[in-house]
Design a protein around this motif. Structure first.
Motif, short mmCIF file in Angstrom:
data_model
loop_
_atom_site.label_atom_id
_atom_site.label_comp_id
_atom_site.label_asym_id
_atom_site.label_seq_id
_atom_site.Cartn_x
_atom_site.Cartn_y
_atom_site.Cartn_z
N ARG A 113 7.63 9.91 -30.52
CA ARG A 113 8.03 9.50 -31.89
C ARG A 113 8.50 8.07 -31.63
O ARG A 113 8.49 7.28 -32.56
CB ARG A 113 9.18 10.31 -32.54
CG ARG A 113 8.88 11.63 -33.14
CD ARG A 113 9.71 12.40 -33.59
NE ARG A 113 9.50 13.84 -33.66
CZ ARG A 113 9.94 14.88 -33.06
NH1 ARG A 113 10.85 14.47 -32.11
NH2 ARG A 113 9.58 15.95 -32.94
N ILE A 159 5.69 5.66 -31.22
CA ILE A 159 5.01 5.67 -32.54
C ILE A 159 5.74 4.49 -33.57
O ILE A 159 5.18 3.65 -34.04
CB ILE A 159 4.69 6.92 -33.35
CG1 ILE A 159 3.75 7.67 -32.67
CG2 ILE A 159 4.57 6.65 -34.89
CD1 ILE A 159 3.77 9.00 -32.97
N ALA A 160 7.16 4.64 -33.49
CA ALA A 160 8.11 3.66 -34.36
C ALA A 160 7.86 2.29 -33.95
O ALA A 160 7.83 1.35 -34.42
CB ALA A 160 9.36 4.14 -34.41
N HIS A 161 7.80 2.12 -32.29
CA HIS A 161 7.48 0.82 -31.64
C HIS A 161 6.24 0.18 -32.11
O HIS A 161 6.43 -0.98 -32.48
CB HIS A 161 7.80 1.14 -30.20
CG HIS A 161 7.60 -0.20 -29.49
ND1 HIS A 161 6.38 -0.53 -29.12
CD2 HIS A 161 8.54 -1.15 -29.13
CE1 HIS A 161 6.56 -1.88 -28.37
NE2 HIS A 161 7.63 -2.06 -28.47
N ASP A 162 5.28 1.10 -32.01
CA ASP A 162 3.92 0.50 -32.39
C ASP A 162 3.91 0.07 -33.93
O ASP A 162 3.12 -0.96 -34.27
CB ASP A 162 2.94 1.57 -32.07
CG ASP A 162 2.70 1.74 -30.70
OD1 ASP A 162 3.20 0.89 -29.73
OD2 ASP A 162 1.99 2.83 -30.32
N GLU A 163 4.30 0.89 -34.78
CA GLU A 163 4.37 0.61 -36.18
C GLU A 163 5.30 -0.53 -36.33
O GLU A 163 4.70 -1.65 -37.05
CB GLU A 163 5.20 1.75 -37.03
CG GLU A 163 4.04 2.98 -37.08
CD GLU A 163 4.61 4.05 -37.67
OE1 GLU A 163 5.80 4.28 -38.07
OE2 GLU A 163 3.85 5.11 -37.94
N ALA A 164 6.36 -0.95 -35.82
CA ALA A 164 7.19 -2.13 -35.82
C ALA A 164 6.42 -3.47 -35.34
O ALA A 164 6.36 -4.45 -36.02
CB ALA A 164 8.41 -2.00 -35.22
N LYS A 165 5.63 -3.20 -34.38
CA LYS A 165 4.97 -4.31 -33.87
C LYS A 165 3.74 -4.74 -34.88
O LYS A 165 3.52 -5.67 -35.02
CB LYS A 165 4.32 -3.77 -32.34
CG LYS A 165 3.49 -4.97 -31.82
CD LYS A 165 3.13 -4.58 -30.51
CE LYS A 165 2.15 -5.67 -29.69
NZ LYS A 165 1.40 -4.93 -28.36
N ALA A 166 3.10 -3.48 -35.31
CA ALA A 166 2.12 -3.91 -36.24
C ALA A 166 2.60 -4.59 -37.39
O ALA A 166 2.01 -5.50 -38.01
CB ALA A 166 1.30 -2.77 -36.62
N ALA A 167 3.71 -4.09 -37.86
CA ALA A 167 4.33 -4.71 -39.01
C ALA A 167 4.72 -6.38 -38.78
O ALA A 167 4.25 -7.17 -39.63
CB ALA A 167 5.65 -4.04 -39.77
N ARG A 168 5.39 -6.70 -37.52
CA ARG A 168 5.49 -8.00 -37.16
C ARG A 168 4.24 -8.85 -37.37
O ARG A 168 4.10 -10.11 -37.88
CB ARG A 168 6.29 -8.06 -35.90
CG ARG A 168 7.55 -7.50 -35.87
CD ARG A 168 8.37 -7.85 -34.64
NE ARG A 168 7.59 -7.22 -33.44
CZ ARG A 168 7.98 -6.20 -33.10
NH1 ARG A 168 8.79 -5.40 -33.45
NH2 ARG A 168 7.48 -5.72 -31.67
#
Length: 64
Positions: A40, A43-52
């Motif tokens: 989890r 996933i949160a790290h990857d989503e934050a990176k994608a948002a950046r």
């Protein structure tokens, strides 16, 4: 939450020691719970990176 599927994974000795330690301390009730929590966070790290990346790409397009 009960697992729907069972998978076997290979961990290095240091990772095994870590997850077993987390369970022994009572932070988690099982090794599976430790792995789910770690996933989890990943996933949160990857989503934050994608948002950046999306935000920086969007701001670059505005300047063009």
């Amino acid at each position: 939450m009960a697992a729907r599927h069972s998978r076997h994974i290979a961990l290095t000795e240091p990772l095994i020691a870590y997850v077993e330690g987390q369970v022994a301390k009572g932070d988690y009730t099982s090794i599976s719970e430790v792995v789910r929590s770690a996933l989890r966070l990943l996933i949160a790290h990857d989503e934050a990176k994608a948002a950046r990346v999306a935000a920086s790409t969007g701001s670059a397009n505005v300047r063009a």
